[in-house]
Design an enzyme around this catalytic site. Structure first.
Site, PDB file in Angstrom:
ATOM      1  N   GLU A 133      -5.512 -18.660  -4.020  1.00  0.00           N
ATOM      2  CA  GLU A 133      -6.170 -19.208  -2.823  1.00  0.00           C
ATOM      3  C   GLU A 133      -5.479 -19.030  -1.661  1.00  0.00           C
ATOM      4  O   GLU A 133      -4.310 -18.580  -1.986  1.00  0.00           O
ATOM      5  CB  GLU A 133      -6.322 -20.734  -3.151  1.00  0.00           C
ATOM      6  CG  GLU A 133      -7.272 -21.154  -4.304  1.00  0.00           C
ATOM      7  CD  GLU A 133      -7.324 -22.656  -4.589  1.00  0.00           C
ATOM      8  OE1 GLU A 133      -6.730 -23.172  -3.795  1.00  0.00           O
ATOM      9  OE2 GLU A 133      -8.117 -22.893  -5.724  1.00  0.00           O
ATOM     10  N   PRO A 134      -5.855 -19.627  -0.488  1.00  0.00           N
ATOM     11  CA  PRO A 134      -5.310 -19.393   0.621  1.00  0.00           C
ATOM     12  C   PRO A 134      -3.817 -19.889   0.749  1.00  0.00           C
ATOM     13  O   PRO A 134      -2.865 -19.246   1.083  1.00  0.00           O
ATOM     14  CB  PRO A 134      -6.119 -20.048   1.783  1.00  0.00           C
ATOM     15  CG  PRO A 134      -7.310 -19.685   1.274  1.00  0.00           C
ATOM     16  CD  PRO A 134      -7.283 -19.866  -0.094  1.00  0.00           C
ATOM     17  N   ALA A 136      -2.280 -20.975  -2.387  1.00  0.00           N
ATOM     18  CA  ALA A 136      -2.047 -20.908  -3.727  1.00  0.00           C
ATOM     19  C   ALA A 136      -1.940 -19.598  -4.325  1.00  0.00           C
ATOM     20  O   ALA A 136      -2.878 -18.905  -4.863  1.00  0.00           O
ATOM     21  CB  ALA A 136      -2.909 -21.744  -4.579  1.00  0.00           C
ATOM     22  N   THR A 164     -10.733  -9.274  -6.324  1.00  0.00           N
ATOM     23  CA  THR A 164     -11.121  -7.937  -6.404  1.00  0.00           C
ATOM     24  C   THR A 164     -12.515  -7.717  -6.991  1.00  0.00           C
ATOM     25  O   THR A 164     -12.852  -8.620  -7.893  1.00  0.00           O
ATOM     26  CB  THR A 164     -10.076  -7.407  -7.318  1.00  0.00           C
ATOM     27  OG1 THR A 164      -8.806  -7.465  -6.999  1.00  0.00           O
ATOM     28  CG2 THR A 164     -10.275  -5.692  -7.419  1.00  0.00           C
ATOM     29  N   ARG A 274       3.906  26.466  -1.859  1.00  0.00           N
ATOM     30  CA  ARG A 274       4.490  26.369  -0.676  1.00  0.00           C
ATOM     31  C   ARG A 274       6.054  27.450  -0.477  1.00  0.00           C
ATOM     32  O   ARG A 274       7.057  27.179  -1.404  1.00  0.00           O
ATOM     33  CB  ARG A 274       4.958  25.081  -0.271  1.00  0.00           C
ATOM     34  CG  ARG A 274       5.670  24.829   1.198  1.00  0.00           C
ATOM     35  CD  ARG A 274       5.019  25.201   2.180  1.00  0.00           C
ATOM     36  NE  ARG A 274       5.510  24.720   3.526  1.00  0.00           N
ATOM     37  CZ  ARG A 274       5.023  24.997   4.685  1.00  0.00           C
ATOM     38  NH1 ARG A 274       4.031  25.700   5.051  1.00  0.00           N
ATOM     39  NH2 ARG A 274       5.755  24.719   5.841  1.00  0.00           N
ATOM     40  N   GLY A 346       5.975  17.200   3.013  1.00  0.00           N
ATOM     41  CA  GLY A 346       6.542  17.525   4.442  1.00  0.00           C
ATOM     42  C   GLY A 346       5.317  16.828   5.439  1.00  0.00           C
ATOM     43  O   GLY A 346       4.770  15.869   5.025  1.00  0.00           O
ATOM     44  N   GLY A 347       5.071  17.533   6.425  1.00  0.00           N
ATOM     45  CA  GLY A 347       4.174  17.056   7.366  1.00  0.00           C
ATOM     46  C   GLY A 347       2.539  16.874   6.788  1.00  0.00           C
ATOM     47  O   GLY A 347       1.914  16.086   7.043  1.00  0.00           O
ATOM     48  N   GLU A 370      -1.549  -9.406  -9.385  1.00  0.00           N
ATOM     49  CA  GLU A 370      -1.152  -9.893 -10.677  1.00  0.00           C
ATOM     50  C   GLU A 370       0.318 -10.323 -10.980  1.00  0.00           C
ATOM     51  O   GLU A 370       0.850 -10.379 -11.849  1.00  0.00           O
ATOM     52  CB  GLU A 370      -1.879  -9.099 -11.785  1.00  0.00           C
ATOM     53  CG  GLU A 370      -3.152  -8.762 -11.750  1.00  0.00           C
ATOM     54  CD  GLU A 370      -3.646  -8.508 -13.199  1.00  0.00           C
ATOM     55  OE1 GLU A 370      -3.043  -8.738 -14.023  1.00  0.00           O
ATOM     56  OE2 GLU A 370      -4.768  -7.774 -13.240  1.00  0.00           O
ATOM     57  N   THR A 372       3.512 -10.826  -8.087  1.00  0.00           N
ATOM     58  CA  THR A 372       4.519  -9.993  -7.141  1.00  0.00           C
ATOM     59  C   THR A 372       5.725  -9.527  -8.183  1.00  0.00           C
ATOM     60  O   THR A 372       5.875 -10.303  -9.172  1.00  0.00           O
ATOM     61  CB  THR A 372       5.141 -10.669  -5.959  1.00  0.00           C
ATOM     62  OG1 THR A 372       5.873 -11.724  -6.413  1.00  0.00           O
ATOM     63  CG2 THR A 372       3.879 -11.195  -5.223  1.00  0.00           C
TER      64      THR A 372
END
Length: 387
Positions: A133-134, A136, A164, A274, A346-347, A370, A372
């Site tokens: 919840e916001p 919790a 989700t 590369r 790289g880039g 699930e 942190t």
């Protein structure tokens, strides 16, 4: 000792290897091609869902008696890993179907299981999990969503956040306070349907990654549901929520392993093609050391994840520790491996023309949801220091 002697300890059973091959084939043909588009548009990858459903990989954990494939926890982890290797957003289809239905499998009545697991197994519905919840998040026991008894119904009011596949799923396992005086022992679990009057959704969150999997708030405004939609006994909801996470943290670990594998695979191919200073960059020792570290961390994460999956299937007493350890280690490893994959390109790695920047963004959430990784470390420490 004969070289050909069979020694199957620490080796996957053949059936699990076969499952990996089958999922990888489906994902290469029908999931991977939609991954970049789902990330770009932020839309649920329905074509990927249809492909997974056609192959019975959308909710493989559901038991055979409810029409499911009856996959064990290790097989389910392999499915999620392989889907995540191609598209992290799509891997949340089997993962969240397991998360949403696990409370029913652990504590639901036979009637509830038959009614709600069967359509999920058939691919006619998905199941989401409404705990946060916001106010919790990590402190889930401080939730304020309430359920009040009214005859043979319960009336739910409140809001859930970070849900989700909200809006796409037909069914929701919702945790609500039924006894405000009892804190965690005053929380119960319910099945709510998207079509129930009073259920609505917020706008999709604008996220860093997993953009093809919608994340929205879910609102309950005087939602009346029959009393038999309670999962388990009154007041057992929080215990069910925590037991569920013991099992499903393994699926997040598997998702992290899959994302990392996808990034390593791509980076390995790139550094061999590369050329700089007249030779493939893979021939430089600095690059080789990075690749070696990526592979080492990935395999350590995979083995810990599979061990935890075995414990999940058996219901071992130390699952809480191993679920937390696998989720924490694998997600930290995935973040490191995907970041290194971007560096190796790289880039080019920093552009959306190549998939590793998406994988790096997708990997980040595995350290957060699930529980942190800070919470995982609290869980592990408590388990280690018990007794």
């Amino acid at each position: 000792m004969a070289a050909e002697q069979s020694f199957d300890v620490y080796r996957l059973p053949e059936e699990h290897d076969a499952i990996r091959e089958a999922v990888r084939e489906v994902c290469a043909a029908k999931v991977a091609p939609h991954a970049a588009e789902a990330d770009e548009t932020g839309e649920f990858p329905k074509a990927s869902y249809d492909a997974l459903r056609a192959a019975d990989f959308h909710a493989p954990h559901i038991p055979v008696e409810y029409g499911g494939a009856g996959a064990d926890a290790l097989a389910t982890a392999i499915v999620i890993e392989e889907v995540a290797r191609a598209c992290a957003s799509s891997s949340l289809i089997p993962a969240v179907n397991k998360l949403g239905t696990m409370p029913l499998l652990l504590a639901g009545s036979e009637e509830l299981k038959r009614k709600y697991l069967t359509p999920v197994a058939a691919g006619d519905a998905m199941f989401s999990y409404c705990l946060s919840e916001p106010e919790a998040g990590s402190d889930a026991a401080s939730m304020t969503t309430k359920a009040v008894r009214d005859g043979d119904h319960w009336v739910l009011n409140g809001v859930k956040r970070w849900i989700t596949n909200a809006g796409v799923s037909e069914y929701y396992t919702v945790f609500a306070v039924t006894d405000p005086t009892a804190r965690s022992r005053g929380i119960s679990a319910f099945v709510v349907e998207k079509s129930d009057a009073g259920v609505s959704f917020g706008a999709p969150e604008k996220k860093l990654g997993i953009k093809g999997s919608p994340t929205r708030e879910v609102y309950f405004d005087n939602v009346r549901i029959p009393a038999d939609r309670m999962i388990g006994a009154e007041g057992t909801g929080f215990a069910t929520a925590m037991k569920t996470l013991d099992h499903t943290r393994v699926t997040i670990a598997a998702q992290a392993v899959g994302i990392a594998q996808g990034a390593l695979d791509y980076a390995k191919g790139y550094v061999q093609e590369r050329k700089q200073f007249g030779k493939a960059v893979a021939e430089f020792q600095g690059i080789q050391f990075m690749i070696a570290d990526m592979g080492m961390k990935l395999e350590a994460a995979r083995q810990l994840t599979y061990t935890a999956a075995g414990k999940s299937e058996r219901g071992d007493a130390d699952l809480t520790y191993f679920g937390a350890a696998a989720k924490c280690f694998a997600s930290d490893a995935a973040m490191e491996i995907t970041t290194d994959a971007v560096q190796l390109l790289g880039g080019y790695g920093y552009t959306r023309d190549y998939p590793v920047e998406r994988m790096m963004r997708d990997a980040k959430i595995t350290q957060i949801y699930e529980g942190t990784n800070q919470v995982q470390r609290i869980v592990m420490a408590r388990q280690l220091l018990k007794g």
